[in-house]
Design a protein around this motif. Structure first.
Motif, PDB file in Angstrom:
ATOM      1  N   GLU A  59       0.859  -1.192   0.000  1.00  0.00           N
ATOM      2  CA  GLU A  59       0.000   0.000   0.000  1.00  0.00           C
ATOM      3  C   GLU A  59       0.890   1.234   0.000  1.00  0.00           C
ATOM      4  O   GLU A  59       1.832   1.331   0.798  1.00  0.00           O
ATOM      5  CB  GLU A  59      -0.904   0.039   1.240  1.00  0.00           C
ATOM      6  N   ASN A 117      -4.516   5.244  -1.922  1.00  0.00           N
ATOM      7  CA  ASN A 117      -5.701   5.814  -1.269  1.00  0.00           C
ATOM      8  C   ASN A 117      -6.172   7.032  -2.048  1.00  0.00           C
ATOM      9  O   ASN A 117      -5.372   7.915  -2.365  1.00  0.00           O
ATOM     10  CB  ASN A 117      -5.348   6.249   0.154  1.00  0.00           C
ATOM     11  N   GLU A 150      -8.001   2.505  -3.070  1.00  0.00           N
ATOM     12  CA  GLU A 150      -8.708   2.371  -1.793  1.00  0.00           C
ATOM     13  C   GLU A 150      -9.568   3.608  -1.583  1.00  0.00           C
ATOM     14  O   GLU A 150      -9.065   4.723  -1.613  1.00  0.00           O
ATOM     15  CB  GLU A 150      -7.700   2.226  -0.638  1.00  0.00           C
ATOM     16  N   ASP A 180     -11.844   1.031   2.169  1.00  0.00           N
ATOM     17  CA  ASP A 180     -10.889   1.176   3.269  1.00  0.00           C
ATOM     18  C   ASP A 180     -11.620   1.527   4.571  1.00  0.00           C
ATOM     19  O   ASP A 180     -12.749   2.025   4.542  1.00  0.00           O
ATOM     20  CB  ASP A 180      -9.917   2.307   2.908  1.00  0.00           C
ATOM     21  N   LYS A 201     -11.293  -3.517   3.660  1.00  0.00           N
ATOM     22  CA  LYS A 201     -10.254  -3.531   4.682  1.00  0.00           C
ATOM     23  C   LYS A 201     -10.893  -3.225   6.028  1.00  0.00           C
ATOM     24  O   LYS A 201     -11.495  -2.165   6.209  1.00  0.00           O
ATOM     25  CB  LYS A 201      -9.174  -2.506   4.336  1.00  0.00           C
TER      26      LYS A 201
HETATM   27 MG    MG Z   1      -5.641   2.640   2.883  1.00  0.00          MG
END
Ligand code: MG
Ligand code: C2E
Ligand code: MG
Ligand code: MG
Length: 293
Positions: A59, A117, A150, A180, A201
């Motif tokens: 990530e 993200n 995400e 996320d 997640k």
């Molecule tokens: Mg994240």
């Protein structure tokens, strides 16, 4: 600000609001300069498969090497530009830099996926898909599954239909989208049916309590079972110890990230970490422990 009746008070609040807006504008200006000056960089946190003992991907998390203040965390700049066009600039920069890292790793013989993200601001943009595909065209050698985005459930539920069509368009571009921090917003599980995400997640706040809080464990168990029934991939974030990982594995969650596995690291350290982890994964497949035939 809105004009209110009541004499001096109005001016006081207006002045305060004005000062706040000025400060925000200055901070944004500084972020724009930092982006232009190349002061932003990515660090990478591994995601591992606890059941197989393998490394799944990385990530990408943004950092800002501020000339005066040193390295700043996302909490210092992400909220400042949320819902501002700068969040699109940060998002496009992060996606480009992440794909570039994937390309370099692939050139060294290692296919890793990278997740980035993205903010609600970027997600809600009318031309986000066109811009994303333009970005991807710069990386024609990108392998399938290389890029994951995400999104926060709080951004997705702002406009479910828009989010759903964004996710669908991403899929058509070969980019998967995961939800996320799942469990922190008004996470109605029914939303998941309408959003074609490939996974979710589990938020660290639940994961942290998996050993100690029976209620959080029950929530985790429920979410994991349901996600699996819906065909979603489930990742636990904030796995700080091997025991946390084991408890999640027992609940059926195979993928994990957290300080207990690795802290986010600069791109240059990724290969060294991978070598070390592969020699000694924290969780090994059961067959590894079985006696040789
Ligand atoms: Mg994240
Ligand atoms: P996130 O995407 O949920 O990322 C996980 C955050 O938790 C990261 O913080 C990571 O360093 C931290 N973390 C990971 N494992 C553990 C653990 O075991 N224990 C604890 N206590 N923390 C752990 P970071 O890097 O400060 O990022 C915070 C948030 O900022 C991210 O949460 C993400 O929502 C956002 N963010 C980061 N980079 C970007 C970006 O480029 N664009 C946007 N829009 N948001 C970003
Ligand atoms: Mg998260
Ligand atoms: Mg988070």
């Amino acid at each position: 600000g809105a004009k209110r009746a009541g004499g001096g008070q109005v001016n006081f609040f207006d002045a305060q609001e004005h000062a706040h807006e000025q400060r925000l504008a200055q901070q944004r200006q500084r972020i724009a300069e930092g982006l232009d000056a190349g002061e932003f960089f990515l660090v990478f946190q591994p995601k591992v498969d606890m059941q197989r003992g393998t490394i799944v991907g990385m990530e990408a998390l943004s950092r800002w090497n501020h000339a005066q203040r040193g390295v700043l965390m996302p909490a210092e700049f992400v909220p400042t530009i949320e819902d501002h066009e700068l969040s699109e600039q940060l998002g496009e920069w992060a996606i480009g830099a992440a794909i570039e890292a994937v390309r370099q790793w692939a050139a060294q013989g290692r296919r890793l996926s990278v997740s980035v993200n993205i903010s609600a601001g970027l997600l809600m943009r009318a031309d986000v898909v066109r811009r994303l595909s333009a970005l991807l065209e710069r990386f024609p050698e990108r392998h399938a599954g290389a890029l994951v985005l995400e999104i926060l459930e709080t951004s997705a539920i702002r406009d479910i239909d828009l989010a759903a069509s964004f996710i669908e368009s991403c899929r058509q571009l070969g980019v998967s989208v995961v939800m996320d921090d799942f469990g922190t917003g008004y996470s109605s599980l029914t939303y998941l049916r309408r959003l074609p995400v490939s996974g979710l997640k589990l938020d660290q706040s639940f994961v942290r309590n998996v050993l100690t809080d029976a209620q959080d464990r029950a929530i985790l168990q429920g979410v994991i079972s349901l996600a699996q029934a819906l065909g979603l991939e489930v990742t636990a974030e904030g796995v700080e110890t091997r025991e946390h990982g084991e408890a999640l594995l027992a609940l059926g969650c195979h993928l994990a990230q957290g300080f207990g596995i690795a802290r986010p690291m600069p791109a240059a350290e990724v290969f060294g970490w991978i070598d070390a982890y592969e020699k000694q994964p924290l969780w090994k497949p059961a067959s590894d422990n079985a006696p040789a035939m």
